[in-house]
Design an enzyme around this catalytic site. Structure first.
Site, short mmCIF file in Angstrom:
data_model
loop_
_atom_site.label_atom_id
_atom_site.label_comp_id
_atom_site.label_asym_id
_atom_site.label_seq_id
_atom_site.Cartn_x
_atom_site.Cartn_y
_atom_site.Cartn_z
N GLY A 179 0.57 5.79 0.62
CA GLY A 179 -0.84 6.94 0.85
C GLY A 179 -0.18 7.94 0.86
O GLY A 179 1.38 8.17 0.51
N TYR A 188 1.48 10.10 2.85
CA TYR A 188 2.70 9.92 3.81
C TYR A 188 3.32 8.93 3.95
O TYR A 188 4.36 8.68 4.53
CB TYR A 188 2.11 11.41 5.12
CG TYR A 188 1.67 10.21 6.32
CD1 TYR A 188 2.91 10.86 6.87
CD2 TYR A 188 0.47 9.73 6.33
CE1 TYR A 188 2.53 9.87 8.38
CE2 TYR A 188 0.52 9.26 7.66
CZ TYR A 188 1.17 9.53 8.38
OH TYR A 188 0.62 8.73 9.30
N GLY A 189 2.58 7.74 3.54
CA GLY A 189 3.49 6.27 4.05
C GLY A 189 3.28 5.33 3.14
O GLY A 189 2.60 5.22 1.95
N ASP A 191 -10.88 8.91 10.67
CA ASP A 191 -11.02 8.11 8.63
C ASP A 191 -11.62 6.59 8.43
O ASP A 191 -10.91 5.86 8.07
CB ASP A 191 -9.01 7.78 8.11
CG ASP A 191 -9.07 7.77 6.70
OD1 ASP A 191 -9.68 8.10 6.63
OD2 ASP A 191 -7.83 7.84 6.45
N GLY A 221 0.64 -1.61 -0.06
CA GLY A 221 0.23 0.25 -0.34
C GLY A 221 0.81 1.35 0.14
O GLY A 221 1.85 1.49 1.06
N VAL A 232 3.49 1.53 2.50
CA VAL A 232 3.41 0.14 3.64
C VAL A 232 3.92 -1.22 3.20
O VAL A 232 3.56 -1.14 1.78
CB VAL A 232 1.95 -0.25 3.95
CG1 VAL A 232 1.80 -1.23 4.95
CG2 VAL A 232 1.55 1.46 4.55
N LYS A 250 5.35 -0.18 8.51
CA LYS A 250 4.64 1.39 7.39
C LYS A 250 5.97 2.57 7.94
O LYS A 250 6.76 2.20 8.57
CB LYS A 250 3.85 1.66 8.02
CG LYS A 250 3.37 2.90 7.50
CD LYS A 250 1.74 3.71 8.35
CE LYS A 250 1.22 4.64 7.12
NZ LYS A 250 -0.28 4.86 8.08
#
Length: 256
Positions: free
Chosen positions: A24, A26-27, A139, A22, A29, A44
């Site tokens: 995102g 700001y991250g 979220d 994954g 994974v 992460k």
């Protein structure tokens, strides 16, 4: 572009990167193998481009701090946090399963009205667990819910807020009344998100015969208790102020 860590790289001397699962805003994974135990772990990483931002680093550290506070079988367990060449990482348990978004849109999983309400019962228990610890997810979305043996697991605490720690995220300390109002708003954001998730579930058995898009109140044929619950969750009528109120209406709707 932030380049992910290459496969087969060993992080912190014990976690072999298997693949990226994954990305995102700001991250990044990764699925990793812990070499000491041969068990899968999720790691992460704060995107390298975000390391220069004090705000982004603080968000990442806040996510770690929140996970340290949690001990629930349906929430990932934090194992450790570490840095490597300036990059920041944390390690958590791996939950095997598909997220709810993939289950609905790719595997065509459906929920009738009763099944949708029962699913919400389990989600509400997780939200109640968080709120009792003054933690607000902020979220709650179908990609952030993993289904394992039909049981929901809640993931991604990157936008989570803590009511008791609000002072540290304000330039000036809020007054008691402002703080209480902010906490209520955070609660109701989580409740609104629960309403959105419930709508997603209810629409899995809906087939439109009209080309005209209509509001859910006209498209879905629901019991009065479910409509009442949804309208309050979504703030259409008087919004809920605590999980006990939601639980009471949810169980009342299930009895119909």
């Amino acid at each position: 572009m932030d380049k992910p860590v290459k496969e087969e790289t060993v992080l912190n001397g014990r976690y072999k990167v298997l693949n990226v699962i994954g990305t995102g805003s700001y991250g990044i994974v990764y699925l990793c193998e812990e070499l000491n135990t041969n068990e899968n772990r999720v790691i992460k990483q704060l995107r390298p481009s975000k390391r220069r931002s004090k705000k982004e680093v603080e968000m990442f550290e806040k996510e770690i701090a929140v996970l340290r506070m949690l001990n629930h079988p349906n929430i990932p367990r934090l194992f450790e946090a570490f840095s490597n060449n300036g990059d920041l990482f944390y390690v958590m348990s791996f939950i095997e399963g598909d997220n709810l978004e993939d289950q609905i849109f790719f595997k065509k999983k459906t929920f009738n009205e009763k099944e949708s309400l029962l699913f919400l019962v389990h989600l509400l228990e997780l939200v109640d667990y968080l709120h009792k610890r003054d933690i607000y997810h902020q979220d709650l979305r179908i990609p952030n819910i993993i289904l394992k043996n039909e049981d929901p697991f809640l993931i991604d605490f990157g936008l989570t807020n803590q009511g008791l720690s609000m002072d540290s995220y304000h330039s000036t300390s809020p007054s008691s009344s402002d703080k209480q109002r902010s906490i209520l708003e955070m609660k109701q954001q989580d409740y609104y998100d629960l309403g959105e998730i419930l709508l997603y579930l209810l629409y899995t058995t809906y087939s439109s015969e009209s080309k005209k898009a209509l509001p859910w109140t006209e498209e879905l044929s629901l019991e009065k208790g479910t409509v009442y619950l949804l309208k309050r969750l979504l703030g259409i009528t008087e919004p809920y102020s605590n999980t006990s109120e939601i639980s009471a209406d949810l169980h009342a709707a299930l009895l119909k």
